[in-house]
Every structure is written in structure tokens, then in C-alpha cells.
Design an enzyme around this catalytic site. Structure first.
Site, PDB file in Angstrom:
ATOM      1  N   ASP A   9      -3.066 -18.167   0.335  1.00  0.00           N
ATOM      2  CA  ASP A   9      -4.024 -18.854  -0.550  1.00  0.00           C
ATOM      3  C   ASP A   9      -4.750 -19.960   0.220  1.00  0.00           C
ATOM      4  O   ASP A   9      -5.978 -20.114   0.120  1.00  0.00           O
ATOM      5  CB  ASP A   9      -3.341 -19.396  -1.823  1.00  0.00           C
ATOM      6  CG  ASP A   9      -2.017 -20.114  -1.562  1.00  0.00           C
ATOM      7  OD1 ASP A   9      -1.544 -20.100  -0.405  1.00  0.00           O
ATOM      8  OD2 ASP A   9      -1.461 -20.697  -2.508  1.00  0.00           O
ATOM      9  N   LYS A  62       2.892 -15.316   2.602  1.00  0.00           N
ATOM     10  CA  LYS A  62       3.172 -16.038   1.358  1.00  0.00           C
ATOM     11  C   LYS A  62       4.676 -16.259   1.325  1.00  0.00           C
ATOM     12  O   LYS A  62       5.400 -15.812   0.421  1.00  0.00           O
ATOM     13  CB  LYS A  62       2.665 -15.197   0.165  1.00  0.00           C
ATOM     14  CG  LYS A  62       2.690 -15.880  -1.159  1.00  0.00           C
ATOM     15  CD  LYS A  62       1.639 -16.961  -1.347  1.00  0.00           C
ATOM     16  CE  LYS A  62       1.871 -17.708  -2.639  1.00  0.00           C
ATOM     17  NZ  LYS A  62       1.020 -18.919  -2.775  1.00  0.00           N
ATOM     18  N   ASP A  74     -12.503  -8.993   4.140  1.00  0.00           N
ATOM     19  CA  ASP A  74     -13.764  -8.954   3.375  1.00  0.00           C
ATOM     20  C   ASP A  74     -14.306 -10.373   3.215  1.00  0.00           C
ATOM     21  O   ASP A  74     -15.499 -10.620   3.334  1.00  0.00           O
ATOM     22  CB  ASP A  74     -13.535  -8.350   1.976  1.00  0.00           C
ATOM     23  CG  ASP A  74     -13.816  -6.856   1.935  1.00  0.00           C
ATOM     24  OD1 ASP A  74     -13.574  -6.179   2.956  1.00  0.00           O
ATOM     25  OD2 ASP A  74     -14.272  -6.350   0.881  1.00  0.00           O
ATOM     26  N   TYR A  93       0.830  -1.214   0.000  1.00  0.00           N
ATOM     27  CA  TYR A  93       0.000   0.000   0.000  1.00  0.00           C
ATOM     28  C   TYR A  93       0.861   1.259   0.000  1.00  0.00           C
ATOM     29  O   TYR A  93       0.469   2.280  -0.532  1.00  0.00           O
ATOM     30  CB  TYR A  93      -0.891   0.036   1.249  1.00  0.00           C
ATOM     31  CG  TYR A  93      -2.219  -0.643   1.105  1.00  0.00           C
ATOM     32  CD1 TYR A  93      -2.289  -2.006   0.866  1.00  0.00           C
ATOM     33  CD2 TYR A  93      -3.413   0.064   1.232  1.00  0.00           C
ATOM     34  CE1 TYR A  93      -3.502  -2.648   0.752  1.00  0.00           C
ATOM     35  CE2 TYR A  93      -4.635  -0.559   1.124  1.00  0.00           C
ATOM     36  CZ  TYR A  93      -4.683  -1.918   0.880  1.00  0.00           C
ATOM     37  OH  TYR A  93      -5.891  -2.549   0.770  1.00  0.00           O
ATOM     38  N   ASP A 146      -6.490  -6.933   4.090  1.00  0.00           N
ATOM     39  CA  ASP A 146      -7.601  -6.275   3.393  1.00  0.00           C
ATOM     40  C   ASP A 146      -8.483  -7.331   2.740  1.00  0.00           C
ATOM     41  O   ASP A 146      -9.714  -7.315   2.869  1.00  0.00           O
ATOM     42  CB  ASP A 146      -7.029  -5.329   2.327  1.00  0.00           C
ATOM     43  CG  ASP A 146      -8.126  -4.632   1.547  1.00  0.00           C
ATOM     44  OD1 ASP A 146      -9.070  -4.122   2.188  1.00  0.00           O
ATOM     45  OD2 ASP A 146      -8.052  -4.594   0.298  1.00  0.00           O
TER      46      ASP A 146
HETATM   47  C1  IPM Z   1     -10.385  -1.128   3.945  1.00  0.00           C
HETATM   48  C2  IPM Z   1     -10.610  -0.494   2.597  1.00  0.00           C
HETATM   49  C3  IPM Z   1      -9.453   0.432   2.275  1.00  0.00           C
HETATM   50  C4  IPM Z   1      -8.197  -0.430   2.207  1.00  0.00           C
HETATM   51  C5  IPM Z   1      -9.615   1.258   0.993  1.00  0.00           C
HETATM   52  C6  IPM Z   1     -10.885   2.071   1.022  1.00  0.00           C
HETATM   53  C7  IPM Z   1      -8.428   2.123   0.714  1.00  0.00           C
HETATM   54  O1  IPM Z   1     -10.804  -1.470   1.624  1.00  0.00           O
HETATM   55  O2  IPM Z   1     -10.238  -0.389   4.924  1.00  0.00           O
HETATM   56  O3  IPM Z   1     -10.376  -2.350   4.017  1.00  0.00           O
HETATM   57  O4  IPM Z   1      -7.912  -1.036   1.167  1.00  0.00           O
HETATM   58  O5  IPM Z   1      -7.495  -0.481   3.220  1.00  0.00           O
HETATM   59 MG    MG Z   2     -10.942  -3.443   2.376  1.00  0.00          MG
END
Ligand code: IPM
Ligand code: MG
Length: 373
Positions: A221, A189, A249, A142, A245
Site C-alpha cells: 500500500d 504485505k 500498471d 493467480y 500486476d
Molecule cells: C498482465 C495482465 C495479465 C495478468 C492478465 C491478462 C491475465 O494483466 O500481464 O499484467 O494479470 O497477469
Molecule cells: Mg496486468
């Protein structure tokens, strides 16, 4: 007590959900005799529209002078669909994380009993899941060097980690594991990436200081598969920025909706609390977005301020709304009442101030405003 809270509503549904978290905090203030002084600040697409800058200096100042930051969401499709855009809303959040030194991102994932049926995963697979993801937040790909060749045909993103960056979050994660089920899984990884090998080496070394915690390693993975196949095997997951990240999700599927996942981003001087969901532009202004992730982020904020009892009250309010089925459409069960964003927020604020309400008609009373009239 008195607390200064910086509030960054941000983009999309951010303002709507943040307003509900504020309602919950105000109710906590009234009930437990605290004063929360809210100061609003701009960040994201809305800040670009108003100032040309996704993170105005004034916002950084307001955040640095606060006891905690409550943040909504960031992003707007008009930037997502324009790969040539030089200024992007997300740059605001990334810069703020860096400016405030928020290196440790904490994302709890649990399967709420009431919502087991909402997940596409089998009930028996997810029931009892209780994971906390510790995601490194200010390093890795990042924040590495980025380049695009003159002819626009070659792009480069560097991934860099130092032992210091790995060490500080690793200690936090081990301490968390000591207070939980005493298991820590490092997701990396290391079979391919040099940075991952440095993570393994550093974490293995630090593990010697936490002998009561079992350390395991998993390639990312495989971890992505295991989270879906057998999420109950995890307690604390520690991982770098990009992997965290992605898997957070993915893990939100266990809870039945991404609209439930709260997060804390902690540094040595500052702390920021935000739902992990994005700006959900399709729902903007419709009063349909799930405010629970934002409200639960407010609970994490209270915990950070040392107000555990108050944080508990919010969590009980959320649990009550789930039990009574006073929920937004995304997690609506068979016997649920489909409530608006603001109604769910109102219910939880009301619960906080009337916790002893043992009236059998609790549900009707709290739903009253919309069902009886
Ligand atoms: C998160 C989001 C952010 C990230 C984005 C909005 C930059 O997806 O906080 O998980 O990738 O960190
Ligand atoms: Mg995110």
C-alpha cells in the site's frame, strides 16, 4: 544467425501491434544478417472462437520449440462481462506461463525525456525515473486453489508460495540490481500475509550473497503511494504475482502511456515477450494503437538472444520516433505528427535500415509517404 520465433498475435489490438514488432525484427534481420523464422500460433478469445480452447496444445508445442515467443494481447469484453463464463481467454496466457515455466516477469519503467509532459504526474517528480519491476509470474494467488460454494455465495482464492519459488526470482532480481544502481526494494504485505513474511525471510537470507546491493522493504500500500510520490527512489522492485500486476500498471503512468511498457517473461527453458497493455478492444482494427510497447518487447527479445547491438538499434529507433514526434495519438505532443500504428512501425523499421541517414530532412523523408503524396 537463425532464430525460430513463435508469434501469438492474440486478441484486440494484439495482431496490429505484433505486426509492427515483426517488421522491426525483419528489418534487424536484413540489416544485421539474421534470419527470423516466424511461426504463428493461437491463444485467447480468438483461439476459443476457432478451437474452443484458449490455449490449444499446438500453441504450447510451437512455443516450446521456439527460441523466443512474441505475444500481443489477450481478452475480449464478451468474457469480461460474463462472470459465469467457464472458459476465459486469460486462462490461455496463465496456462502458457505455467507450461513454459516463465517465473520471472521483467517490466522496465522509465520516463522518456520527450514525454515528460504526457504524464499526469509533475515533470520534476518523474524526470530521470528508471525502474525495473521483477514480478513473480507463476505462483501466488493467480495459481492457488479456487473455489465457489454450491450456492454461489462464497468464493475462495488461495495464495501459496514456496521458498524455491521465491529464491529463483530473487537471485535474478539481485543480479539485475548489481548491474544497475544496486538497490532492491521488496514490495510485500508482511504485516498481514503469511506468504509475504516468507518472502521477507527468504529475500533477507539471499541478500547476504549480494552485499553490494542495498535491500529495502516496503508494504504494497505504501509502495503504491511512493511510486507516484517519488518514483526516483526506486531501482529494482521485486514482488509477488498480484502486487506486481497492480503496481506495474500504476507505474506505467510515469512513462506517459501504458502503450510504452514492454515486458519479458523468462524461465529456464523458454522466454516470452509482450507489451503490458491489454487488448484495448475499442481500438481494434482502427490502426491507432501504440505499437511501441510491442516493438520494445521485440528489443527485449533480441537482448535475451544475446543480440545487444540489435536491441539497441530498435531502442534508438523508438527514441527517434519520439524525438521527431512520429507517434500515435495517445502520446501526441504539441508538435507531433499523429501517425497510425502501421506508420510508426514502418518508420522504426525504416530507421533500423537507414541509421546513418544524416539528411537534415530526415523527418520529411520518413514521414514522406503520408505528408507529401
Ligand atoms: C498482465 C495482465 C495479465 C495478468 C492478465 C491478462 C491475465 O494483466 O500481464 O499484467 O494479470 O497477469
Ligand atoms: Mg496486468
Amino acid at each position: 544467425m537463425k532464430f525460430n520465433i513463435a508469434v501469438i498475435p492474440g486478441d484486440g489490438i494484439g495482431p496490429e501491434v505484433t505486426a509492427q514488432a515483426k517488421k522491426a525484427l525483419q528489418a534487424i534481420g536484413d540489416q544485421y544478417d539474421h534470419t527470423f523464422i516466424f511461426k504463428e500460433a493461437l491463444m485467447g478469445a480468438i483461439a476459443i472462437d476457432k478451437t474452443g480452447n484458449p490455449l490449444p496444445d499446438e500453441t504450447i508445442e510451437i512455443c516450446k520449440n521456439s527460441d523466443a515467443v512474441l505475444f500481443g494481447a489477450i481478452g475480449d469484453p464478451k468474457y469480461d462481462n460474463d462472470p459465469a463464463a467457464k472458459i476465459r481467454p486469460e486462462q490461455g496466457l496463465l496456462k502458457l506461463r505455467k507450461e513454459l515455466g516463465l517465473f520471472c516477469n521483467v517490466r522496465p519503467v522509465k520516463a522518456y525525456e520527450k514525454l515528460l509532459k504526457n504524464s499526469p504526474l509533475k515533470e520534476e517528480v518523474i524526470k530521470g525515473t528508471d525502474i525495473v519491476i521483477y514480478r513473480e509470474l507463476t505462483g501466488g494467488i493467480y495459481f492457488g486453489e479456487k473455489k465457489l460454494s454450491e450456492d454461489g455465495k462464497k468464493a475462495f482464492d488461495g495464495c501459496v508460495y514456496s521458498t524455491e519459488e521465491i529464491e529463483r526470482i530473487t537471485h535474478v532480481a539481485f543480479k539485475a540490481a548489481q548491474n544497475r544502481k544496486k538497490k532492491l526494494t521488496l514490495v510485500d504485505k508482511a504485516n498481514v500475509l503469511e506468504t509475504s513474511r516468507l518472502w521477507r525471510k527468504t529475500v533477507t537470507e539471499i541478500a547476504k550473497e549480494y552485499k553490494d546491493v542495498t535491500l529495502e522493504f516496503l508494504f504494497v500500500d505504501n509502495a503504491a503511494m511512493q511510486i507516484i510520490l517519488n518514483p526516483k527512489q526506486f531501482d529494482v522492485i521485486l514482488t509477488e504475482n498480484l502486487f506486481g500486476d497492480i503496481i506495474s500498471d500504476e507505474a506505467s503512468v510515469i512513462g506517459g502511456s501504458i502503450g510504452l511498457l514492454a515486458s519479458a517473461s523468462i524461465g529456464t527453458e523458454n522466454a516470452l515477450f509482450e507489451p503490458i497493455h491489454g487488448s484495448f478492444p475499442q481500438a481494434k482494427g482502427k490502426d491507432i494503437a501504440n505499437p511501441l510497447a510491442s516493438i520494445l518487447s521485440a528489443a527485449m527479445l533480441l537482448e535475451h538472444l544475446g543480440l545487444d547491438e540489435e536491441a539497441d538499434a530498435i531502442e534508438r529507433g523508438v527514441q527517434k520516433s519520439l524525438n521527431l514526434g512520429i507517434t500515435t495519438e495517445d502520446i501526441k505532443g504539441k508538435n507531433s505528427y499523429s501517425a497510425t500504428t502501421s506508420k510508426v512501425g514502418h518508420f522504426i523499421a525504416d530507421y533500423i535500415q537507414n541509421q546513418d541517414d544524416s539528411n537534415l530532412n530526415f523527418q520529411n523523408i520518413h514521414m514522406g509517404q503520408s505528408t507529401i503524396i
